[in-house]
Scaffold this motif. Structure first.
Motif, mmCIF file in Angstrom:
data_model
loop_
_atom_site.group_PDB
_atom_site.id
_atom_site.type_symbol
_atom_site.label_atom_id
_atom_site.label_comp_id
_atom_site.label_asym_id
_atom_site.label_seq_id
_atom_site.Cartn_x
_atom_site.Cartn_y
_atom_site.Cartn_z
ATOM 1 N N GLU A 162 0.823 -1.208 0.000
ATOM 2 C CA GLU A 162 0.000 0.000 0.000
ATOM 3 C C GLU A 162 0.860 1.262 0.000
ATOM 4 O O GLU A 162 0.498 2.264 -0.615
ATOM 5 C CB GLU A 162 -0.922 0.025 1.227
ATOM 6 N N GLU A 163 1.989 1.207 0.685
ATOM 7 C CA GLU A 163 2.838 2.400 0.793
ATOM 8 C C GLU A 163 4.318 1.992 0.749
ATOM 9 O O GLU A 163 4.953 1.770 1.776
ATOM 10 C CB GLU A 163 2.546 3.141 2.105
ATOM 11 N N PRO A 164 4.892 1.876 -0.456
ATOM 12 C CA PRO A 164 6.319 1.508 -0.582
ATOM 13 C C PRO A 164 7.220 2.563 0.065
ATOM 14 O O PRO A 164 6.854 3.741 0.175
ATOM 15 C CB PRO A 164 6.537 1.458 -2.099
ATOM 16 N N PHE A 165 8.377 2.123 0.477
ATOM 17 C CA PHE A 165 9.387 3.020 1.041
ATOM 18 C C PHE A 165 10.089 3.758 -0.099
ATOM 19 O O PHE A 165 10.521 3.155 -1.079
ATOM 20 C CB PHE A 165 10.394 2.224 1.863
ATOM 21 N N GLU A 166 10.197 5.081 0.019
ATOM 22 C CA GLU A 166 10.844 5.893 -1.006
ATOM 23 C C GLU A 166 12.171 6.430 -0.489
ATOM 24 O O GLU A 166 12.256 6.870 0.661
ATOM 25 C CB GLU A 166 9.946 7.070 -1.419
ATOM 26 N N TYR A 167 13.164 6.425 -1.339
ATOM 27 C CA TYR A 167 14.467 6.984 -0.956
ATOM 28 C C TYR A 167 15.236 7.384 -2.220
ATOM 29 O O TYR A 167 14.899 6.965 -3.338
ATOM 30 C CB TYR A 167 15.274 5.983 -0.126
ATOM 31 N N ILE A 168 16.276 8.194 -2.036
ATOM 32 C CA ILE A 168 17.122 8.638 -3.139
ATOM 33 C C ILE A 168 18.351 7.730 -3.213
ATOM 34 O O ILE A 168 19.069 7.572 -2.220
ATOM 35 C CB ILE A 168 17.577 10.098 -2.962
ATOM 36 N N CYS A 169 18.575 7.117 -4.365
ATOM 37 C CA CYS A 169 19.685 6.180 -4.518
ATOM 38 C C CYS A 169 21.030 6.854 -4.292
ATOM 39 O O CYS A 169 21.292 7.963 -4.774
ATOM 40 C CB CYS A 169 19.665 5.558 -5.921
ATOM 41 N N PHE A 170 21.877 6.163 -3.553
ATOM 42 C CA PHE A 170 23.256 6.564 -3.282
ATOM 43 C C PHE A 170 23.358 7.868 -2.502
ATOM 44 O O PHE A 170 24.271 8.651 -2.691
ATOM 45 C CB PHE A 170 24.055 6.646 -4.588
ATOM 46 N N GLU A 171 22.363 8.103 -1.626
ATOM 47 C CA GLU A 171 22.409 9.273 -0.749
ATOM 48 C C GLU A 171 22.554 8.849 0.707
ATOM 49 O O GLU A 171 22.198 9.583 1.615
ATOM 50 C CB GLU A 171 21.145 10.118 -0.929
ATOM 51 N N GLU A 172 23.063 7.615 0.927
ATOM 52 C CA GLU A 172 23.345 7.101 2.273
ATOM 53 C C GLU A 172 22.103 7.032 3.157
ATOM 54 O O GLU A 172 22.168 7.214 4.364
ATOM 55 C CB GLU A 172 24.444 7.920 2.948
ATOM 56 N N GLN A 173 20.947 6.751 2.523
ATOM 57 C CA GLN A 173 19.702 6.652 3.294
ATOM 58 C C GLN A 173 19.427 5.224 3.746
ATOM 59 O O GLN A 173 18.621 5.010 4.654
ATOM 60 C CB GLN A 173 18.533 7.177 2.454
ATOM 61 N N ILE A 174 20.043 4.234 3.081
ATOM 62 C CA ILE A 174 19.897 2.832 3.477
ATOM 63 C C ILE A 174 21.276 2.179 3.457
ATOM 64 O O ILE A 174 22.264 2.812 3.057
ATOM 65 C CB ILE A 174 18.925 2.070 2.544
ATOM 66 N N ASN A 175 21.340 0.930 3.870
ATOM 67 C CA ASN A 175 22.591 0.173 3.849
ATOM 68 C C ASN A 175 23.254 0.288 2.474
ATOM 69 O O ASN A 175 22.607 0.102 1.432
ATOM 70 C CB ASN A 175 22.294 -1.296 4.177
ATOM 71 N N GLU A 176 24.541 0.595 2.448
ATOM 72 C CA GLU A 176 25.240 0.845 1.185
ATOM 73 C C GLU A 176 25.201 -0.361 0.251
ATOM 74 O O GLU A 176 24.992 -0.228 -0.963
ATOM 75 C CB GLU A 176 26.699 1.239 1.457
ATOM 76 N N GLY A 177 25.402 -1.557 0.792
ATOM 77 C CA GLY A 177 25.381 -2.755 -0.042
ATOM 78 C C GLY A 177 24.018 -2.985 -0.655
ATOM 79 O O GLY A 177 23.896 -3.330 -1.840
ATOM 80 N N LEU A 178 22.951 -2.797 0.139
ATOM 81 C CA LEU A 178 21.595 -2.938 -0.377
ATOM 82 C C LEU A 178 21.321 -1.890 -1.445
ATOM 83 O O LEU A 178 20.710 -2.172 -2.483
ATOM 84 C CB LEU A 178 20.587 -2.811 0.767
ATOM 85 N N ASP A 179 21.780 -0.665 -1.191
ATOM 86 C CA ASP A 179 21.625 0.425 -2.160
ATOM 87 C C ASP A 179 22.248 0.061 -3.508
ATOM 88 O O ASP A 179 21.646 0.225 -4.569
ATOM 89 C CB ASP A 179 22.276 1.685 -1.590
ATOM 90 N N ARG A 180 23.469 -0.460 -3.449
ATOM 91 C CA ARG A 180 24.158 -0.842 -4.688
ATOM 92 C C ARG A 180 23.407 -1.966 -5.415
ATOM 93 O O ARG A 180 23.334 -1.996 -6.648
ATOM 94 C CB ARG A 180 25.592 -1.289 -4.374
ATOM 95 N N ALA A 181 22.860 -2.910 -4.652
ATOM 96 C CA ALA A 181 22.116 -4.016 -5.260
ATOM 97 C C ALA A 181 20.844 -3.513 -5.942
ATOM 98 O O ALA A 181 20.511 -3.940 -7.061
ATOM 99 C CB ALA A 181 21.778 -5.067 -4.207
ATOM 100 N N ILE A 182 20.125 -2.609 -5.287
ATOM 101 C CA ILE A 182 18.885 -2.075 -5.859
ATOM 102 C C ILE A 182 19.161 -1.344 -7.172
ATOM 103 O O ILE A 182 18.349 -1.367 -8.102
ATOM 104 C CB ILE A 182 18.182 -1.156 -4.840
ATOM 105 N N MET A 183 20.344 -0.732 -7.275
ATOM 106 C CA MET A 183 20.693 -0.015 -8.508
ATOM 107 C C MET A 183 21.018 -0.959 -9.668
ATOM 108 O O MET A 183 21.254 -0.506 -10.789
ATOM 109 C CB MET A 183 21.866 0.936 -8.243
ATOM 110 N N THR A 184 21.012 -2.279 -9.418
ATOM 111 C CA THR A 184 21.176 -3.262 -10.505
ATOM 112 C C THR A 184 19.839 -3.900 -10.876
ATOM 113 O O THR A 184 19.792 -4.775 -11.737
ATOM 114 C CB THR A 184 22.149 -4.389 -10.096
ATOM 115 N N MET A 185 18.741 -3.481 -10.217
ATOM 116 C CA MET A 185 17.445 -4.122 -10.398
ATOM 117 C C MET A 185 16.601 -3.402 -11.448
ATOM 118 O O MET A 185 16.819 -2.224 -11.740
ATOM 119 C CB MET A 185 16.689 -4.182 -9.060
#
Length: 517
Positions: free
Chosen positions: A302-325
């Motif tokens: 109903e309400e996905p989590f929103e964030y800006i990629c590579f702005e240190e808002q989430i775990n760095e490794g997870l951030d990098r993985a999401i940028m390959t999706m």
């Protein structure tokens, strides 16, 4: 070995096929006339097991041998000298279902001696051949150590990569027929880790989804060091036959190319586009420890989590993985301790995330923006800058409070380090390099092995031309994390600047000498 020929068979002659278009194969006089075109673009390769129907006669003579008359097809391994050279070369050009007439000169048949009494010396032979089918056989090692025969073709064109997780069914037997190992229900394993023997992984890497193959492994010496036991009375040089089916596989991506962040695709996304730095991503994810306990959960359908990629808002490794999706992709992400948030878990642990990329929006490059879009983008960046500045001030709330419990102190310490690192990143962007280095020093006083603090302080030192201090920080960061790409790039920039400074000093010294002279 020459083709064996039974009793003469008197039937139609080669003259029935006169007037057909004739092409030449090679340079030794082998000729081909197609009677019926094949149903595919593929042709067999050397080593393949082919099945054909044929009739053969001496040129201007009558057919004296025919598999059609016998009611059984003829099979042989292509290119293995099991038939005359001309027939090997001829059938290698045929497609499945094709029928053709081949005129084979003596040099590619039985030569000056012939094969009496049916084939006189220096005879040209005429073959009427129909390609029924073939099983592809590949020498995977180049030395006959592992031979693979395709029993059933797979789907598509893709094959698994080294890091992928595969699901296979197999049956492995020794030369004497003894079942060595089997799995009819299927077994899942990572190709890098292997299962049963190296030959199995080597073969599966060449297979397509749904493909069935038969492997001939030269000897048990290639079994490896698995858990499977071999009876003492079985010679080590025994051959092993494995029937294997590749049921499916899941792609595993080495996000950081050092196996510290691995992404396993559960559901493939749509399209080809992926988020990049600065993209607004909408995700659903949860993180758990190796014991299965969930430590973080973000977003919902109903309400996905929103964030800006590579702005240190989430775990760095997870951030990098999401940028390959890709949009709609679901994946599991395994992250080593190198990419874990400070104070979250112990240093030797691993984080496991399950994540779905619901959607993302890439920011339009400024050169594609109109005037109004540029003004709006400037306003957004101003607000983001204000937020970053306030984040830098946030550390004062957790500086000194004697009422904190031990757990609260630990959490506060992690927050203070994060705030100081974020503030240092802000100062670097603003060009306030002295303040940035001071903030990084505060972090390093608490956590001397913090790579981000060393990296950012080295950046500050580099901008103020304190090259020796910058080099010391970079070397320390590389000692802790030798595969960190950003630190390596920073080290290269430092070396370039050092060489530039040495050239500058050499120039000054040269000028001084010239004036003294």
């Amino acid at each position: 070995m020459a083709l064996s020929l039974p009793k003469p068979f008197l039937e139609s002659t080669e003259t029935e096929f006169s007037g057909l278009m004739e092409t030449q194969i090679g340079t030794q006089g082998l000729k081909k006339q197609i009677l019926k075109r094949g149903t595919s673009w593929k042709t067999p390769c050397v080593g393949d097991e082919v099945q054909v129907h044929y009739s053969v006669c001496v040129q201007d003579g009558v057919y004296f041998d025919s598999t059609r008359d016998r009611g059984t097809s003829f099979g042989f391994k292509l290119g293995q000298c099991e038939v005359i050279k001309g027939l090997d070369e001829a059938i290698a050009t045929m497609k499945k279902g094709e029928r053709a007439i081949f005129t084979v000169p003596p040099s590619l048949a039985y030569g000056e001696f012939g094969s009496p009494p049916l084939i006189p010396p220096n005879s040209t032979l005429v073959f009427d051949v129909e390609m029924l089918s073939w099983n592809t056989i590949r020498d995977l090692t180049g030395d006959g150590g592992i031979l693979k025969k395709i029993v059933r073709e797979g789907e598509g064109w893709a094959t698994p990569n080294d890091a992928d997780e595969v699901l296979i069914k197999y049956n492995a037997r020794l030369e004497n027929g003894t079942v060595f190992s089997e799995s009819h229900k299927g077994v899942t394993f990572c190709l890098n880790d292997g299962h049963l023997c190296p030959a199995l992984s080597a073969a599966v890497k060449t297979m397509r989804k749904g493909e069935k193959a038969e492997l001939l492994v030269k000897s048990l010496l290639q079994i490896g060091n698995g858990d499977t036991r071999i009876d003492d009375d079985i010679p080590s040089y025994s051959k092993l036959t494995i029937h294997v089916e590749l049921v499916s596989w899941r792609s595993v991506i080495d996000v950081t190319r050092d196996k510290k962040v691995l992404k396993k695709i559960l559901n493939v996304g749509e399209g080809f586009d992926r988020p990049n730095e600065g993209s607004l991503a909408k995700v659903i994810y949860f993180g758990k420890l190796q014991d299965g306990s969930v430590f973080e959960r973000k977003g919902s359908n109903e309400e996905p989590f929103e964030y800006i990629c590579f702005e240190e808002q989430i775990n760095e490794g997870l951030d990098r993985a999401i940028m390959t999706m890709r949009k709609g992709e679901k994946a599991t992400v395994t992250i080593s301790s190198d990419y874990e948030a400070a104070g979250m878990v112990s240093a030797d642990s691993v984080l496991l995330y399950e994540v779905e990329l619901i959607d993302f929006t890439k920011e339009k490059p400024f050169w594609k923006m109109d005037t109004q879009e540029k003004i709006e983008a400037c306003e957004r960046k101003k607000h983001e800058g204000n937020a970053l500045f306030k984040a830098g001030k946030a550390s004062k709330y957790v500086e000194f409070d004697h009422s904190f419990s031990d757990d609260e102190k630990c959490h506060a310490n992690a927050l203070r380090l994060s705030c100081n690192l974020n503030n240092a990143a802000c100062k670097l962007k603003l060009g306030e390099y002295r303040e940035a280095s001071t903030l990084c020093t505060k972090v390093l006083e608490v956590d001397p092995m913090n790579v981000k603090a060393l990296f950012r302080r080295s950046q500050a030192y580099l901008r103020t031309s304190e090259l020796e201090k910058a080099e010391a920080d970079i070397k320390q960061a590389l000692t802790i994390d030798p595969n960190n790409r950003e630190v390596k790039l920073e080290y290269k920039e430092l070396k370039d600047k050092q060489r530039e400074y040495m050239r500058y000093e050499a120039g000054i010294f040269s000028n001084m000498l010239s004036r003294m002279g």
